[in-house]
Design a protein around this motif. Structure first.
Motif, PDB file in Angstrom:
ATOM      1  N   MET A  15      -9.747 -25.510 -21.587  1.00 18.82           N
ATOM      2  CA  MET A  15      -9.375 -26.405 -23.041  1.00 18.82           C
ATOM      3  C   MET A  15     -10.417 -26.948 -22.609  1.00 18.82           C
ATOM      4  O   MET A  15     -10.724 -28.027 -23.899  1.00 18.82           O
ATOM      5  N   ASP A  16     -11.815 -27.231 -22.697  1.00 17.64           N
ATOM      6  CA  ASP A  16     -12.933 -27.891 -22.453  1.00 17.64           C
ATOM      7  C   ASP A  16     -13.955 -27.856 -23.570  1.00 17.64           C
ATOM      8  O   ASP A  16     -14.278 -29.138 -24.135  1.00 17.64           O
ATOM      9  N   GLU A  17     -13.621 -26.764 -24.382  1.00 20.42           N
ATOM     10  CA  GLU A  17     -14.231 -26.722 -25.668  1.00 20.42           C
ATOM     11  C   GLU A  17     -13.207 -27.492 -26.436  1.00 20.42           C
ATOM     12  O   GLU A  17     -13.580 -27.191 -28.077  1.00 20.42           O
ATOM     13  N   ASP A  18     -12.211 -27.651 -26.682  1.00 16.58           N
ATOM     14  CA  ASP A  18     -11.496 -27.389 -27.360  1.00 16.58           C
ATOM     15  C   ASP A  18     -10.543 -29.302 -26.855  1.00 16.58           C
ATOM     16  O   ASP A  18      -9.113 -29.012 -26.915  1.00 16.58           O
ATOM     17  N   PRO A  19     -11.295 -29.779 -27.265  1.00 13.77           N
ATOM     18  CA  PRO A  19      -9.881 -31.306 -27.530  1.00 13.77           C
ATOM     19  C   PRO A  19      -9.174 -32.243 -28.015  1.00 13.77           C
ATOM     20  O   PRO A  19      -7.647 -31.987 -28.009  1.00 13.77           O
ATOM     21  N   LEU A  20      -8.733 -30.895 -29.583  1.00 13.84           N
ATOM     22  CA  LEU A  20      -8.161 -30.773 -29.936  1.00 13.84           C
ATOM     23  C   LEU A  20      -6.296 -30.270 -29.758  1.00 13.84           C
ATOM     24  O   LEU A  20      -5.527 -30.038 -29.702  1.00 13.84           O
ATOM     25  N   MET A  21      -6.756 -28.642 -28.521  1.00 10.30           N
ATOM     26  CA  MET A  21      -6.406 -28.023 -27.816  1.00 10.30           C
ATOM     27  C   MET A  21      -5.759 -29.019 -26.843  1.00 10.30           C
ATOM     28  O   MET A  21      -4.120 -28.608 -26.416  1.00 10.30           O
ATOM     29  N   GLN A  22      -6.712 -30.293 -26.110  1.00 12.25           N
ATOM     30  CA  GLN A  22      -6.453 -30.924 -24.766  1.00 12.25           C
ATOM     31  C   GLN A  22      -5.266 -32.189 -25.722  1.00 12.25           C
ATOM     32  O   GLN A  22      -4.313 -31.787 -24.482  1.00 12.25           O
ATOM     33  N   LEU A  23      -4.926 -32.125 -26.472  1.00  9.39           N
ATOM     34  CA  LEU A  23      -4.172 -33.023 -27.364  1.00  9.39           C
ATOM     35  C   LEU A  23      -2.829 -32.736 -27.436  1.00  9.39           C
ATOM     36  O   LEU A  23      -2.030 -32.902 -27.326  1.00  9.39           O
ATOM     37  N   ILE A  24      -3.344 -30.517 -28.026  1.00  9.61           N
ATOM     38  CA  ILE A  24      -1.335 -30.501 -28.665  1.00  9.61           C
ATOM     39  C   ILE A  24      -0.989 -30.348 -26.914  1.00  9.61           C
ATOM     40  O   ILE A  24       0.296 -29.957 -26.179  1.00  9.61           O
ATOM     41  N   ASN A  25      -2.224 -30.056 -25.740  1.00  9.34           N
ATOM     42  CA  ASN A  25      -1.018 -29.568 -24.087  1.00  9.34           C
ATOM     43  C   ASN A  25      -1.113 -31.135 -23.722  1.00  9.34           C
ATOM     44  O   ASN A  25       0.445 -30.756 -23.223  1.00  9.34           O
ATOM     45  N   ARG A  26      -1.756 -31.842 -23.847  1.00  8.86           N
ATOM     46  CA  ARG A  26      -0.475 -33.289 -23.497  1.00  8.86           C
ATOM     47  C   ARG A  26       0.762 -33.627 -24.337  1.00  8.86           C
ATOM     48  O   ARG A  26       1.632 -33.994 -23.494  1.00  8.86           O
ATOM     49  N   LYS A  27       0.487 -33.330 -25.612  1.00  7.91           N
ATOM     50  CA  LYS A  27       2.051 -33.590 -26.377  1.00  7.91           C
ATOM     51  C   LYS A  27       3.080 -32.466 -26.161  1.00  7.91           C
ATOM     52  O   LYS A  27       4.091 -32.798 -25.992  1.00  7.91           O
ATOM     53  N   TRP A  28       3.010 -31.359 -25.574  1.00  6.82           N
ATOM     54  CA  TRP A  28       3.137 -30.438 -24.604  1.00  6.82           C
ATOM     55  C   TRP A  28       4.138 -31.034 -23.918  1.00  6.82           C
ATOM     56  O   TRP A  28       5.135 -31.079 -23.748  1.00  6.82           O
ATOM     57  N   ASN A  29       3.316 -31.703 -23.161  1.00  4.88           N
ATOM     58  CA  ASN A  29       3.995 -32.157 -21.525  1.00  4.88           C
ATOM     59  C   ASN A  29       4.404 -33.453 -22.145  1.00  4.88           C
ATOM     60  O   ASN A  29       6.176 -33.052 -21.272  1.00  4.88           O
ATOM     61  N   LEU A  30       4.644 -34.028 -22.878  1.00  8.50           N
ATOM     62  CA  LEU A  30       5.520 -34.983 -23.721  1.00  8.50           C
ATOM     63  C   LEU A  30       6.806 -34.391 -23.866  1.00  8.50           C
ATOM     64  O   LEU A  30       7.554 -35.345 -24.227  1.00  8.50           O
ATOM     65  N   ARG A  31       7.044 -33.564 -24.459  1.00  6.61           N
ATOM     66  CA  ARG A  31       7.998 -32.605 -25.156  1.00  6.61           C
ATOM     67  C   ARG A  31       8.730 -32.924 -24.063  1.00  6.61           C
ATOM     68  O   ARG A  31      10.249 -32.790 -24.347  1.00  6.61           O
ATOM     69  N   ALA A  32       8.298 -31.745 -22.617  1.00  4.81           N
ATOM     70  CA  ALA A  32       8.976 -31.669 -21.474  1.00  4.81           C
ATOM     71  C   ALA A  32       9.670 -33.178 -21.040  1.00  4.81           C
ATOM     72  O   ALA A  32      10.729 -33.250 -20.452  1.00  4.81           O
ATOM     73  N   MET A  33       9.268 -34.395 -21.065  1.00  2.00           N
ATOM     74  CA  MET A  33       9.513 -34.897 -20.660  1.00  2.00           C
ATOM     75  C   MET A  33       9.881 -36.071 -21.638  1.00  2.00           C
ATOM     76  O   MET A  33      11.523 -36.586 -21.354  1.00  2.00           O
ATOM     77  N   ALA A  34      10.806 -35.987 -23.159  1.00  2.00           N
ATOM     78  CA  ALA A  34      11.834 -36.010 -23.665  1.00  2.00           C
ATOM     79  C   ALA A  34      13.065 -35.381 -23.295  1.00  2.00           C
ATOM     80  O   ALA A  34      13.632 -35.737 -23.554  1.00  2.00           O
ATOM     81  N   ASN A  35      12.412 -33.927 -23.181  1.00  2.00           N
ATOM     82  CA  ASN A  35      13.381 -33.438 -22.618  1.00  2.00           C
ATOM     83  C   ASN A  35      14.321 -34.184 -21.394  1.00  2.00           C
ATOM     84  O   ASN A  35      15.775 -34.325 -21.788  1.00  2.00           O
ATOM     85  N   ALA A  36      13.687 -34.154 -21.157  1.00  2.00           N
ATOM     86  CA  ALA A  36      14.221 -35.236 -19.408  1.00  2.00           C
ATOM     87  C   ALA A  36      15.120 -35.999 -19.969  1.00  2.00           C
ATOM     88  O   ALA A  36      16.220 -36.701 -19.680  1.00  2.00           O
ATOM     89  N   LEU A  37      15.249 -36.938 -20.603  1.00  2.00           N
ATOM     90  CA  LEU A  37      15.195 -38.116 -20.949  1.00  2.00           C
ATOM     91  C   LEU A  37      16.008 -37.515 -22.151  1.00  2.00           C
ATOM     92  O   LEU A  37      17.608 -38.582 -21.777  1.00  2.00           O
ATOM     93  N   LEU A  38      16.429 -37.210 -23.299  1.00  2.00           N
ATOM     94  CA  LEU A  38      17.474 -36.771 -24.001  1.00  2.00           C
ATOM     95  C   LEU A  38      19.047 -36.174 -23.373  1.00  2.00           C
ATOM     96  O   LEU A  38      19.532 -37.178 -23.115  1.00  2.00           O
TER      97      LEU A  38
END
Length: 604
Positions: A483-506
């Motif tokens: 994802m080095d050449e695409d910072p928006l992909m880096q952003l989406i990657n972190r967002k997906w990590n957040l989704r898994a974190m939210a899953n565990a909290l939910l």
């Protein structure tokens, strides 16, 4: 030769696959036993594991089909009181016999399998006696009915006429399953969300008949064809009658609480995760990781927005929570703008899987499977809980396709619902999904797992290991420069990590802490940047399930912990591909056991 004859007896397979190995202990530790004692203990465990595998397949014919044991393809599970009693008595007997074996004398691999089997037996007994899902969760029955037919027709493990005759036999038995469902369920204990979901999906089993069975019915002749046609007609009538009961009896009288409560949740979580992490420890980790990940996203978003027209005016080094939220959301809007048409989701999934596969091969990150994954539309009876999943062949079904199933956008969705869905599953998000589900995520890991010689371990694969690997695979790709050449992909990657974190909290907040829909939606749509459609679907999923949503984050955390520990031990000698191949060679055990095997520590 008939396919059923090509599949060896599961007992014979298990005994042949688990030959005793040499006793191993960490360097410097005393030998726990001698070779003769290990051989005796291994033989006793192999016999017992074979008994469990053999009888479990007979008691769970639908699961047996999925695993690849096709001796019971013409049967479905007996969920009557008598059937449940027989299963519980068998599980107790095996557990009692397992407790008589000196597991410390077993070879290391068999120590792991014994621990996995013990956990599963205790989980099954607890589920039948304490959780009692059979009395309040109608999904058990509807999903079993759908899986009974889908498992027969989805893969070419046997000639079509043979599979059609098995499907005929199962269609003849599904009305009995409906009867058992009506007898077992106590509407006062059934949550309304569960009743509504099953009522909405009930007719989906006929879509399997119409889509997977009837197009091939011409392959049967004479009496076989007559029996298939009669079974279809009987099933159509049974589904219609069952729908009436669902609509007029179950749904109006469903009064149960979908929250299972602290005691049941903690007990189920311990069984499901088989991890040393407690509910409280998971929450502490999640909250810290959400804060850290949002900070990373803010830094990426500032770089994306800097110099762009319409960018937020204030993007300081130390933002307020409101400034952080505004900047991240503004950058994410750029990613959301790049999304497929509603009928192109599967095409984008296919293309992104091909690109990810090429990158893994180029960077030599891990040994690749010999065969590719096949992308399909998700069967209707499976829709409504998740947007995609990886469906690998059972460990006894060799050389068959792995499916990456993607749910199409429902025809009855409004344009507003479609827009919300495609903002969440934009082009980059589908790419991230393909990494998770296919390459180098679930597809690759399960392909390795199915090569492990212990059938027992393959049958009892660890959810946290499997789901955690798929998340870990996303990080491996990011770290390797995908994802080095695409910072928006880096952003989406972190967002997906957040989704898994939210899953565990939910998962725990809903079932233990009484989290409301409004609180859940805020966590998902604000804190972790999910779209309304995704968040609404996850709220529904969290009500319909428990403990499963925690497997992603917990497994991911354990995989990261293990990788860091091995890197620290090996230093400059650490080889990433060798590490991945070695880890995946253990099958899919709980990460705690993979760690002990990898680091040559005592199994406990």
């Amino acid at each position: 030769m008939a396919a059923a004859l090509l599949v060896p007896s599961l007992l014979a397979f298990a005994l042949a696959a688990c030959q005793p190995g040499p006793s191993q202990t960490p360097e410097g530790a005393p030998m726990a036993t001698d070779a003769a004692a290990t051989a005796v203990a291994d033989a006793a465990f192999q016999e017992l594991a074979g008994q469990w595998l053999e009888k479990s397949m007979e008691l769970s014919p639908v699961a047996a089909t999925q695993i690849g044991d096709h001796r019971y393809d013409d049967r479905i599970d007996d969920l009557s009181q008598g059937g449940r009693t027989r299963a519980l008595e068998f599980q107790r007997r095996i557990l009692t016999q397992l407790d008589t074996i000196d597991t410390s004398a077993l070879s290391r691999e068999n120590q792991v399998d014994a621990a996995i089997l013990r956990n599963q037996l205790r989980y099954d007994i607890w589920s039948g006696e304490t959780l009692q899902s059979w009395a309040w969760d109608p999904q058990i029955y509807s999903q079993l009915a759908g899986s009974a037919l889908y498992g027969l027709m989805a893969r070419d493990f046997a000639p079509m006429p043979q599979r059609l005759k098995s499907a005929t036999a199962r269609m003849q038995q599904i009305p009995t399953l409906f009867t058992q469902m009506r007898q077992n369920l106590d509407p006062a204990r059934v949550p309304r969300i569960h009743a509504d979901k099953v009522a909405a999906q009930n007719a989906g089993i006929l879509s399997l008949v119409d889509g997977l069975i009837l197009p091939h019915a011409g392959r049967l002749k004479g009496e076989d064809r007559k029996q298939l046609d009669a079974a279809v007609a009987t099933l159509r009538k049974a589904v219609e009658e069952h729908q009436t009961w669902l609509d007029q009896t179950l749904v109006p009288n469903a009064k149960g609480d979908f929250r299972i409560g602290e005691t049941l949740y903690d007990e189920k979580l311990a069984f499901a995760l088989n991890s040393p992490l407690s509910r409280q420890e998971i929450r502490t980790r999640v909250e810290a990781d959400i804060e850290r990940t949002r900070a990373e996203m803010y830094g990426i978003a500032r770089g994306v927005l800097r110099g762009r027209d319409g960018a937020p005016v204030a993007m300081p080094d130390a933002p307020t929570p409101e400034q952080q939220q505004q900047v991240i959301e503004a950058a994410l809007e750029l990613a959301y703008a790049d999304r497929p048409a509603r009928d192109e989701v599967v095409e984008v999934a296919t293309r992104s899987t091909e690109q990810a596969t090429a990158f893994v091969r180029e960077k030599d990150l891990v040994t690749l499977p010999d065969t590719p994954v096949k992308i399909i539309l998700m069967p209707e009876f499976q829709r409504g809980v998740t947007v995609a999943y990886c469906d690998s062949p059972g460990p006894l079904d060799k050389e068959l396709d792995t499916f990456y199933a993607v749910s199409p956008i429902p025809d009855d969705w409004t344009q507003a619902q479609v827009d919300s869905f495609l903002r969440e599953y934009n082009t980059r998000s589908i790419h991230e999904l393909s990494i998770h589900e296919a390459m180098p995520g679930h597809f690759l890991q399960l392909a390795h797992s199915n090569k492990y010689p212990s059938t027992l371990r393959a049958v009892l694969g660890s959810g946290p290991f499997i789901e955690g690997w798929a998340m870990y695979a996303e990080k491996v790709m990011a770290d390797a420069g995908y994802m080095d050449e695409d910072p928006l992909m880096q952003l989406i990657n972190r967002k997906w990590n957040l989704r898994a974190m939210a899953n565990a909290l939910l998962d725990q907040a809903i079932h233990v802490d009484g989290m409301t829909r409004e609180e859940a939606m805020e966590l998902m749509t604000v804190t972790t940047f999910q779209q309304e459609r995704e968040a609404a679907g996850k709220w529904e999923r969290a009500q319909l399930t428990s403990a499963q949503l925690s497997t992603y984050y917990v497994g991911y955390s354990e995989h990261l912990d293990l990788r860091r520990e091995v890197e620290e031990r090996e230093g400059e000698a650490f080889d990433l591909k060798a590490y991945h191949d070695k880890l995946l060679s253990f099958g899919s055990p709980p990460v705690r056991f993979a760690r002990q095997l990898l680091l040559d520590e005592p199994i406990r």
